[in-house]
Design an enzyme around this catalytic site. Structure first.
Site, PDB file in Angstrom:
ATOM      1  N   SER A   1      -7.628 -29.332 -35.087  1.00 32.88           N
ATOM      2  CA  SER A   1      -8.033 -29.469 -33.687  1.00 32.88           C
ATOM      3  C   SER A   1      -8.883 -28.319 -33.169  1.00 32.88           C
ATOM      4  CB  SER A   1      -6.796 -29.640 -32.809  1.00 32.88           C
ATOM      5  OG  SER A   1      -5.944 -28.526 -32.940  1.00 32.88           O
TER       6      SER A   1
ATOM      7  N   HIS B   1      -5.702 -36.291 -34.521  1.00 33.82           N
ATOM      8  CA  HIS B   1      -7.100 -36.235 -34.084  1.00 33.82           C
ATOM      9  C   HIS B   1      -8.035 -37.104 -34.937  1.00 33.82           C
ATOM     10  CE1 HIS B   1      -7.125 -33.276 -30.809  1.00 33.82           C
ATOM     11  NE2 HIS B   1      -6.139 -32.673 -31.453  1.00 33.82           N
TER      12      HIS B   1
ATOM     13  N   LYS C   1      -3.763 -39.450 -27.844  1.00 30.52           N
ATOM     14  CA  LYS C   1      -5.147 -38.968 -27.942  1.00 30.52           C
ATOM     15  C   LYS C   1      -6.100 -40.164 -27.831  1.00 30.52           C
ATOM     16  CE  LYS C   1      -3.935 -34.509 -29.466  1.00 30.52           C
ATOM     17  NZ  LYS C   1      -2.807 -34.075 -30.276  1.00 30.52           N
TER      18      LYS C   1
HETATM   19  C1  LIG Z   1      -1.523 -33.481 -30.250  1.00 32.59           C
HETATM   20  C2  LIG Z   1      -0.948 -33.302 -31.580  1.00 32.59           C
HETATM   21  C3  LIG Z   1       0.404 -33.584 -31.842  1.00 32.59           C
HETATM   22  C4  LIG Z   1       1.360 -33.960 -30.757  1.00 32.59           C
HETATM   23  O1  LIG Z   1       1.204 -35.273 -30.351  1.00 32.59           O
HETATM   24  P1  LIG Z   1       1.850 -35.754 -28.981  1.00 32.59           P
HETATM   25  O2  LIG Z   1       1.974 -37.208 -29.160  1.00 32.59           O
HETATM   26  O3  LIG Z   1       0.915 -35.377 -27.878  1.00 32.59           O
HETATM   27  O4  LIG Z   1       3.169 -35.066 -28.854  1.00 32.59           O
HETATM   28  C5  LIG Z   1       0.852 -33.459 -33.138  1.00 32.59           C
HETATM   29  N1  LIG Z   1       0.038 -33.064 -34.121  1.00 32.59           N
HETATM   30  C6  LIG Z   1      -1.256 -32.782 -33.910  1.00 32.59           C
HETATM   31  C7  LIG Z   1      -2.109 -32.356 -35.053  1.00 32.59           C
HETATM   32  C8  LIG Z   1      -1.790 -32.878 -32.637  1.00 32.59           C
HETATM   33  O5  LIG Z   1      -3.069 -32.577 -32.426  1.00 32.59           O
END
Ligand SMILES: *Cc1c(COP(=O)(O)O)cnc(C)c1O
Length: 401
Positions: free
Chosen positions: A189, A217, A249
């Site tokens: 990310s 992502h 996301k």
């Molecule tokens: C955003 C993210 C999460 C967490 O996901 P949520 O559903 O928002 O709790 C887990 N792993 C990665 C790599 C992320 O970018």
């Protein structure tokens, strides 16, 4: 008389003040209304350039209608945890549809991606096992690994040769490990680079290890119609046994999920404490997630547009002379070096009408501060040009160009 004792909560204020003093505290910005291409942030209309809402689905009419309808038919809460009385027809349908979308035997939905990682990882591995983790993995993976009693080994970021070194060392371990789990983010990310999952999977099969990919992502972004990193590399479920993701996301709602074999899902729902002991999604959330899967199946043009805008932005930013790093995805970091410069650039962009936040130490190395931009399929080519002009103007003012 009782002697006065020190206030046992005094650390709350002092530790907070330390953060404020170092300028490392979060200054929360309030959105007035929806997260849209043009959002109202702190009362100012700005181009949204840092949301994870890659496809603009968080405000898509089909998702909104589905959520409203679910409130009418199913109420606002599920009333329970999933294993007791909190699994409605909607929850079961979402898991069936998601599995079909992913081309997996089965899927399981958690409340969040964080709940999936922290609930499942400590069940897959425990005492006598080894977790092999990319050094830049997400915090929810790190916490999941900490909750397990497994030993952990870290390999250099996205480096198959270093992963192989760790696996060879693991083979010499005595007594031999019961299980070995390799775990990696799919798309990282902070830099927007893609994990070499094909090479990771090949090494894993050569060394008898399991592969767990966190594709938070990558979904809605990579692979056929946004099906994610497993599709992107044309890998099979035998090669990548656990594909984890999120509805928060690109899917535009909230919720975590894992996809893989029926055995994996049976195991996961019987053992993950976050799934067993925390309330299930309200009907509106489930229905919106279901609608998001349907939109992705029906309207692949969102993913195509996301990539068109991404190419437009990266090409222009590189031509202007910005350092946009090694990203291969719609996450485009704009590297500036010092934290103070990143903060000034973000502030100036905001004044010019572009909302993009600085990423600074300790999230990235001290001299690798950046503005992290995230492209959104709902932006028009003119919106992207607007952002490029703002970057050009602010970049010249700060002598970055
Ligand atoms: C955003 C993210 C999460 C967490 O996901 P949520 O559903 O928002 O709790 C887990 N792993 C990665 C790599 C992320 O970018």
């Amino acid at each position: 008389m009782v002697s006065p004792v020190r206030d046992p909560t005094s650390f709350l204020r002092s530790e907070y003040e330390e953060l404020v003093h170092a300028d490392l505290d979060w200054k929360i910005r309030i959105l007035d209304g929806a997260s849209a291409p043009w959002s109202i942030v702190e009362g100012k209309k700005v181009l949204m350039f840092c949301s994870n809402n890659y496809l603009g689905l968080s405000n898509h009419p089909a998702l909104k209608e589905a959520a409203i309808e679910a409130v009418r038919t199913h109420g606002v809460g599920s009333g329970s945890v999933r294993p007791i009385a909190g699994t409605m027809d909607l929850h079961a349908e979402l898991e069936r549809r998601l599995a079909r979308f992913k081309g997996a035997e089965a899927s399981l939905v958690y409340q969040t991606g964080f709940a999936a990682n922290s609930g499942l990882i400590p069940q897959l591995v425990g005492e006598g096992d080894l977790v092999v983790s990319d050094e830049l993995n997400h915090g929810s993976i790190i916490d999941g690994v900490r909750l397990s009693r497994a030993e952990r080994a870290v390999y250099k970021h996205a480096d198959p040769a270093d992963l192989e070194r760790v696996l060879l060392e693991a083979e010499r371990h005595s007594p031999s490990y019961r299980r070995v789990l390799i775990i990696s983010d799919g798309v990282f990310s902070m830099d927007g680079d893609i994990a070499p999952l094909d090479k990771i999977a090949a090494l894993a099969s050569g060394h008898g290890a399991m592969v767990y990919v966190d594709d938070a992502h990558g979904e809605g972004v990579l692979g056929e119609g946004g099906r994610g990193i497993v599709s992107h590399f044309h890998l099979s479920r035998e090669q990548v046994q656990v594909e984890m993701g999120t509805f928060s996301k690109a899917f535009g709602v909230v919720g975590g999920h894992v996809s893989g074999s029926r055995d994996l899902v049976n195991f996961a729902y019987n053992k993950s404490r976050t799934w067993l002991l925390s309330g299930s999604h309200p009907p509106a959330v489930v229905a919106a997630c279901l609608a998001a899967v349907e939109v992705l199946e029906r309207e692949p043009e969102h993913v195509q547009r996301l990539w068109e805008r991404t190419r437009q932005f990266k090409k222009a930013m590189a031509a202007l002379g910005f350092d946009i790093g090694r990203s291969e995805t719609p996450i485009t970091p704009v590297l500036v070096g010092e934290s103070s410069v990143a903060k000034r650039l973000s502030q100036r962009l905001f004044e010019l009408g572009v909302f993009a936040l600085p990423i600074i130490f300790p999230m990235v190395a001290k001299d690798r501060a950046r503005i992290r931009t995230i492209m959104n399929a709902a932006l028009t080519p003119e919106d992207v040009d607007f952002a490029i002009s703002a970057f050009e103007k602010a970049g010249k003012e700060l002598a970055l160009l």
